[in-house]
Scaffold this motif. Structure first.
Motif, short mmCIF file in Angstrom:
data_model
loop_
_atom_site.label_atom_id
_atom_site.label_comp_id
_atom_site.label_asym_id
_atom_site.label_seq_id
_atom_site.Cartn_x
_atom_site.Cartn_y
_atom_site.Cartn_z
N GLU A 426 0.83 -1.21 0.00
CA GLU A 426 0.00 0.00 0.00
C GLU A 426 0.86 1.26 0.00
O GLU A 426 0.53 2.26 -0.65
CB GLU A 426 -0.93 0.00 1.21
CG GLU A 426 -1.93 -1.13 1.25
CD GLU A 426 -1.32 -2.43 1.77
OE1 GLU A 426 -0.14 -2.41 2.20
OE2 GLU A 426 -2.02 -3.47 1.74
N ALA A 427 1.98 1.19 0.75
CA ALA A 427 2.87 2.36 0.80
C ALA A 427 3.55 2.59 -0.55
O ALA A 427 3.70 3.74 -1.00
CB ALA A 427 3.93 2.16 1.89
N VAL A 428 3.94 1.51 -1.23
CA VAL A 428 4.57 1.65 -2.55
C VAL A 428 3.56 2.21 -3.56
O VAL A 428 3.89 3.07 -4.38
CB VAL A 428 5.12 0.29 -3.02
CG1 VAL A 428 5.63 0.39 -4.46
CG2 VAL A 428 6.24 -0.18 -2.10
N ALA A 429 2.31 1.72 -3.50
CA ALA A 429 1.29 2.22 -4.41
C ALA A 429 1.04 3.71 -4.17
O ALA A 429 0.89 4.49 -5.11
CB ALA A 429 -0.01 1.43 -4.23
N TRP A 430 1.01 4.11 -2.91
CA TRP A 430 0.82 5.53 -2.59
C TRP A 430 2.00 6.36 -3.10
O TRP A 430 1.82 7.45 -3.64
CB TRP A 430 0.66 5.70 -1.08
CG TRP A 430 0.79 7.12 -0.62
CD1 TRP A 430 1.82 7.67 0.06
CD2 TRP A 430 -0.14 8.19 -0.84
NE1 TRP A 430 1.61 9.01 0.29
CE2 TRP A 430 0.40 9.35 -0.26
CE3 TRP A 430 -1.38 8.26 -1.48
CZ2 TRP A 430 -0.25 10.57 -0.29
CZ3 TRP A 430 -2.03 9.50 -1.51
CH2 TRP A 430 -1.47 10.63 -0.92
N ALA A 431 3.22 5.85 -2.93
CA ALA A 431 4.40 6.58 -3.40
C ALA A 431 4.37 6.72 -4.92
O ALA A 431 4.76 7.76 -5.46
CB ALA A 431 5.66 5.84 -2.95
N THR A 432 3.91 5.68 -5.62
CA THR A 432 3.79 5.77 -7.08
C THR A 432 2.82 6.86 -7.49
O THR A 432 3.10 7.66 -8.40
CB THR A 432 3.33 4.41 -7.65
OG1 THR A 432 4.28 3.41 -7.30
CG2 THR A 432 3.19 4.48 -9.16
N ARG A 433 1.68 6.92 -6.81
CA ARG A 433 0.71 7.97 -7.14
C ARG A 433 1.28 9.36 -6.86
O ARG A 433 1.01 10.31 -7.61
CB ARG A 433 -0.59 7.75 -6.35
CG ARG A 433 -1.38 6.55 -6.83
CD ARG A 433 -2.82 6.59 -6.35
NE ARG A 433 -2.90 6.43 -4.90
CZ ARG A 433 -2.98 5.25 -4.28
NH1 ARG A 433 -2.96 4.13 -5.00
NH2 ARG A 433 -3.07 5.19 -2.98
N ALA A 434 2.09 9.49 -5.79
CA ALA A 434 2.69 10.79 -5.48
C ALA A 434 3.65 11.21 -6.59
O ALA A 434 3.66 12.38 -7.00
CB ALA A 434 3.43 10.71 -4.14
N VAL A 435 4.45 10.27 -7.09
CA VAL A 435 5.39 10.60 -8.16
C VAL A 435 4.65 11.06 -9.41
O VAL A 435 5.04 12.05 -10.05
CB VAL A 435 6.28 9.37 -8.48
CG1 VAL A 435 7.03 9.57 -9.80
CG2 VAL A 435 7.26 9.13 -7.36
N PHE A 436 3.56 10.38 -9.76
CA PHE A 436 2.85 10.77 -10.98
C PHE A 436 2.01 12.02 -10.78
O PHE A 436 1.72 12.72 -11.76
CB PHE A 436 2.02 9.59 -11.49
CG PHE A 436 2.87 8.56 -12.18
CD1 PHE A 436 3.48 8.85 -13.38
CD2 PHE A 436 3.09 7.32 -11.61
CE1 PHE A 436 4.29 7.92 -14.02
CE2 PHE A 436 3.89 6.38 -12.23
CZ PHE A 436 4.50 6.68 -13.44
N ALA A 437 1.64 12.33 -9.54
CA ALA A 437 0.99 13.62 -9.30
C ALA A 437 1.97 14.76 -9.56
O ALA A 437 1.63 15.77 -10.20
CB ALA A 437 0.48 13.68 -7.86
#
Length: 464
Positions: A426-437
């Motif tokens: 879940e933390a990796v998925a959240w970090a991915t979304r932050a990078v693409f934001a």
């Protein structure tokens, strides 16, 4: 300049192979780092200089080499670059570790000439109505080199050992040299080489090297050493601007960088490269940690991006020729913005398809932008400035790649809240979304920069 159809095809083949060899020079060496560390008995920090020496040489010298080509002749300097790349490849395969590092730096110098002057030559060998497709073809060959490097390097190492990845380039480079001699048009009379701004070129090379070191050293951790290199780069920028403002024949005229007609596309190119490097940094972790793919599955998924770039390059160039480079550039940025925004918004529960579909849109947008933006910038340049502007375009891309690896990698690590290897899915998925934001914001900034340049171009046309 009039050239025959067969000569035109030979020249474009030569330029394409120059770009292919330059891209292979980076990607083929990465896969050999573990084998090189074992063969020479060196640490990771030492062996990474096999890649860094090449990248630093290309990044720091591409502008100066491009400008020198304008002054002494593009054909002459491109031939010298191909020959240097080939001889350095041969030396790298036969050298000790220190000799290998020196040979890789010389390889990078040759690659800088090949990259800058290949793009600068397009206007001399391609009809004006087909400039976009020629630029698109060069982009496709760059993607081929990037995608082919790891698999080709692995096969060569398995068959003949690590020297093969460097020795492989020597005969190929010799063939490209002979093709260039036969097919490239002769240089037009040029200004005297004594006008070259050696002080500006040296300052720029040192400044760019300091910045690249600040962004790459430390294995992802920004410490005192990185800060010192960044401070050195800032001092170098100030000194470079001062020297160029006072020089009689500066390497880069300051008004060129202030001009939004050129500055806008260069800024957009750097921002696009930053985002594309972000996808390469984030992708393997997201696919393996958040989506649970094994190494083979993640590798196959990651190969989609280079495959799209290879296939979309020439069609993107055709669209630029048909509908105009300005429109296609903006359309490419809009597609990248949409892809990044979807990747930032869609949940990981959609699985691999929910990740790859927006990534495909982002990659198609990249292919559109790359072909059209290169056409937009290079088409209006006078013959005595094409090498310099091509060097600036390649520099913008390289700086974007370096910055993307460091900055977006830092965003990813910070958003994950700890070491990536130990982070929950879940933390990796959240970090991915932050990078693409963040990537979506960068694409919005790129659109603003390009539209500003477009408005300036239209105002200049109306005034004329």
């Amino acid at each position: 300049m009039n050239i025959t159809h067969s000569s035109q095809r030979g020249a474009l083949a030569c330029l394409s192979l120059c770009v292919l060899l330059s891209s292979l020079g980076t990607s083929i060496a990465n896969v050999a780092l573990p084998e090189l560390a074992r063969a020479f008995g060196v640490s990771f920090q030492q062996v990474q200089w096999v890649v860094l020496a090449y990248l630093l040489a290309v990044t720091s010298l591409v502008v100066g080499v491009g400008r020198l080509g304008d002054l002494i002749g593009k054909r002459r300097l491109l031939l010298a670059g191909i020959l240097l790349f080939s001889l350095a490849s041969l030396a790298a395969g036969l050298a000790s570790f220190r000799g290998l590092l020196a040979a890789r730096a010389l390889q990078g110098l040759g690659a800088a000439a090949m990259l800058a002057l290949a793009m600068a030559f397009v206007a001399d060998v391609a009809p004006k109505a087909q400039t976009g497709r020629a630029m698109g073809w060069l982009g496709s060959m760059s993607a081929v080199g990037t995608a082919l490097g790891p698999s080709l390097g692995g096969a060569l190492i398995a068959a003949w050992g690590w020297p093969a990845i460097f020795l492989f380039n020597a005969p190929l480079g010799a063939a490209v040299f002979l093709l260039a001699r036969r097919s490239l048009p002769a240089d037009a009379p040029t200004a005297r080489a004594s006008r070259f701004d050696f002080a500006g070129a040296l300052l720029l090379a040192l400044t760019l090297s300091a910045y690249a070191l600040a962004m790459t050293l430390g294995r992802g951790r920004f410490g005192p050493q990185n800060l010192a290199w960044l401070l050195a780069a800032a001092i170098g920028v100030a000194a470079f601007l001062r020297v160029e403002a006072r020089g009689a024949a500066p390497l880069v005229r300051i008004d060129m960088l202030r001009d939004p007609v050129l500055g806008g596309p260069l800024i957009a190119a750097a921002l696009v490269a930053t985002v594309m490097m972000g996808t390469l940094v984030v992708g393997p972790f997201h696919l393996s940690r958040a989506l649970g793919l094994d190494a083979m599955g993640a590798g196959l998924a990651m190969s989609m991006g280079p495959a799209i770039s290879m296939l979309a390059g020439v069609p993107a160039g055709r669209l630029a020729d048909r509908f105009g480079a300005k429109r296609v550039s903006l359309a490419g940025l809009a597609a990248m913005l949409a892809g990044a925004a979807l990747l930032a918004a869609l949940p990981a529960s959609l699985g691999v398809a929910g990740y790859l579909a927006p990534l495909a849109a982002l990659t198609v947008g990249y292919a559109l932008f790359q072909a059209a933006n290169n056409t937009l910038v290079m088409a209006g340049q006078p013959a005595d400035r094409r090498g310099l502007v091509s060097g600036l375009l390649n520099l913008a891309r390289n700086l974007g790649l370096v910055t993307g690896a460091a900055a977006l990698g830092a965003v990813f690590a910070a958003a994950a809240g700890g070491p990536i290897a130990d982070a929950r899915p879940e933390a990796v998925a959240w970090a991915t979304r932050a990078v693409f934001a963040v990537s979506a914001l960068l694409m919005a900034a790129a659109i603003f920069a390009l539209r500003r340049g477009r408005r300036a171009r239209l105002a200049s046309a109306r005034a004329a």
